[in-house]
Design a protein around this motif. Structure first.
Motif, PDB file in Angstrom:
ATOM      1  N   GLN A 100      63.316  15.343 -57.444  1.00 36.02           N
ATOM      2  CA  GLN A 100      63.767  16.569 -58.018  1.00 36.02           C
ATOM      3  C   GLN A 100      65.244  16.359 -58.524  1.00 36.02           C
ATOM      4  O   GLN A 100      65.781  16.052 -57.570  1.00 36.02           O
ATOM      5  N   GLN A 101      65.542  16.310 -59.750  1.00 38.00           N
ATOM      6  CA  GLN A 101      66.719  16.060 -60.131  1.00 38.00           C
ATOM      7  C   GLN A 101      67.358  17.052 -61.408  1.00 38.00           C
ATOM      8  O   GLN A 101      66.217  17.831 -61.719  1.00 38.00           O
ATOM      9  N   PRO A 102      68.561  17.057 -61.585  1.00 39.20           N
ATOM     10  CA  PRO A 102      69.216  17.678 -63.027  1.00 39.20           C
ATOM     11  C   PRO A 102      68.351  17.272 -63.951  1.00 39.20           C
ATOM     12  O   PRO A 102      67.874  16.167 -64.312  1.00 39.20           O
ATOM     13  N   ASP A 103      68.180  18.269 -64.989  1.00 36.46           N
ATOM     14  CA  ASP A 103      67.554  17.991 -66.343  1.00 36.46           C
ATOM     15  C   ASP A 103      68.256  16.520 -66.911  1.00 36.46           C
ATOM     16  O   ASP A 103      69.411  16.445 -66.741  1.00 36.46           O
ATOM     17  N   PHE A 104      67.534  15.580 -67.294  1.00 36.46           N
ATOM     18  CA  PHE A 104      67.963  14.365 -67.785  1.00 36.46           C
ATOM     19  C   PHE A 104      68.648  14.463 -68.918  1.00 36.46           C
ATOM     20  O   PHE A 104      69.758  13.783 -69.212  1.00 36.46           O
ATOM     21  N   THR A 105      68.377  15.196 -70.063  1.00 28.14           N
ATOM     22  CA  THR A 105      69.277  15.408 -71.148  1.00 28.14           C
ATOM     23  C   THR A 105      70.769  15.835 -70.702  1.00 28.14           C
ATOM     24  O   THR A 105      71.755  15.468 -71.072  1.00 28.14           O
ATOM     25  N   ARG A 106      70.721  16.897 -69.920  1.00 24.18           N
ATOM     26  CA  ARG A 106      71.937  17.232 -69.504  1.00 24.18           C
ATOM     27  C   ARG A 106      72.875  16.309 -68.721  1.00 24.18           C
ATOM     28  O   ARG A 106      74.229  16.234 -68.805  1.00 24.18           O
ATOM     29  N   TRP A 107      72.009  15.373 -67.870  1.00 24.27           N
ATOM     30  CA  TRP A 107      72.715  14.409 -66.939  1.00 24.27           C
ATOM     31  C   TRP A 107      73.401  13.599 -67.999  1.00 24.27           C
ATOM     32  O   TRP A 107      74.399  12.710 -67.810  1.00 24.27           O
ATOM     33  N   ILE A 108      72.578  12.833 -69.108  1.00 21.74           N
ATOM     34  CA  ILE A 108      73.104  11.968 -69.893  1.00 21.74           C
ATOM     35  C   ILE A 108      74.398  12.494 -70.728  1.00 21.74           C
ATOM     36  O   ILE A 108      75.287  11.666 -70.997  1.00 21.74           O
ATOM     37  N   LYS A 109      74.330  13.913 -71.056  1.00 24.26           N
ATOM     38  CA  LYS A 109      75.463  14.505 -71.782  1.00 24.26           C
ATOM     39  C   LYS A 109      76.741  14.364 -70.698  1.00 24.26           C
ATOM     40  O   LYS A 109      77.813  14.177 -71.315  1.00 24.26           O
ATOM     41  N   THR A 110      76.878  14.407 -69.335  1.00 21.88           N
ATOM     42  CA  THR A 110      77.958  14.252 -68.527  1.00 21.88           C
ATOM     43  C   THR A 110      78.484  13.066 -68.758  1.00 21.88           C
ATOM     44  O   THR A 110      79.888  12.664 -68.280  1.00 21.88           O
ATOM     45  N   GLY A 111      77.674  11.875 -68.985  1.00 19.29           N
ATOM     46  CA  GLY A 111      78.569  10.499 -69.145  1.00 19.29           C
ATOM     47  C   GLY A 111      78.827  10.033 -67.742  1.00 19.29           C
ATOM     48  O   GLY A 111      79.097   8.830 -67.551  1.00 19.29           O
ATOM     49  N   TYR A 112      78.263  10.676 -66.782  1.00 21.16           N
ATOM     50  CA  TYR A 112      78.478  10.312 -65.330  1.00 21.16           C
ATOM     51  C   TYR A 112      77.562   9.251 -64.953  1.00 21.16           C
ATOM     52  O   TYR A 112      76.521   9.402 -65.179  1.00 21.16           O
TER      53      TYR A 112
END
Length: 195
Positions: A100-112
């Protein structure tokens, strides 16, 4: 009347392929250490099973993956690719551990990106989720070639692959559905193609 029968047969084939793949459960999970913006090239892993299969079904899966990778800006590379691609078709039900993880697209946008130097209190942590995947699961795994770790899994369960050309259609649609979960274009690809 003669031209109507092939049209009707084609529609029936497409509709039955839609019905077979529509029932599939499609999900994905990813590694917080994946450097997704850095990846630009890929190569398939040679292995056993469908991944090494030179039949029409194995080639249909590889071709569908190649198409999606190209659309998203990735280039094939035999020497030192950024990503290694593996896929496998499992028969029967199987127990699978996802996350269970944060939305992948949002994760990518953070650049973290997490690495060995990320302080423990700043790490995301993984929340495992046990799932029962129903009859027929197509699993696609992207592996960071430098670290030799899986960075993304996409899977469709409940994929029933009939024999013949209809099976190829079902597998291609399943790959498309799986890669709809992977919203990563190579850096600068959209800007260079928009000009």
């Amino acid at each position: 009347m003669k031209s109507f029968l092939p049209f009707l047969a084609g529609c029936t084939l497409v509709l039955s392929g839609c019905l077979a793949s529509r029932e599939a459960r499609v999900e994905s999970d990813y590694s917080f250490a994946g450097q997704f913006r850095r990846y630009r090239t890929y190569e398939f892993i040679n292995g056993e099973g469908l991944a090494s299969d030179t039949s029409h079904l194995g080639e249909a899966v590889r071709d569908a993956i190649r198409t999606r990778m190209k659309v998203q800006g990735y280039k094939p590379a035999r020497r030192r690719p950024d990503l290694l691609v593996n896929f496998r078709l499992f028969e029967g039900d199987m127990r699978f551990r996802g996350y269970q993880q944060p939305d992948f697209t949002r994760w990518i946008k953070t650049g973290y990106v997490e690495d060995e130097e990320t302080p423990t209190d700043q790490r995301q942590g993984y929340s495992p989720v046990r799932m029962l995947l129903s009859e027929g699961t197509l699993l696609v795994t992207l592996i960071d070639n430098q670290t030799n770790r899986a960075v993304w899994n996409g899977y469709a369960s409940g994929v029933s692959v009939p024999p013949g050309p209809q099976g190829e259609v079902v597998l291609r649609r399943s790959v498309r559905s799986i890669f709809d979960q992977y919203h990563v274009f190579t850096e600068g690809y959209l800007q260079s193609n928009g000009e």
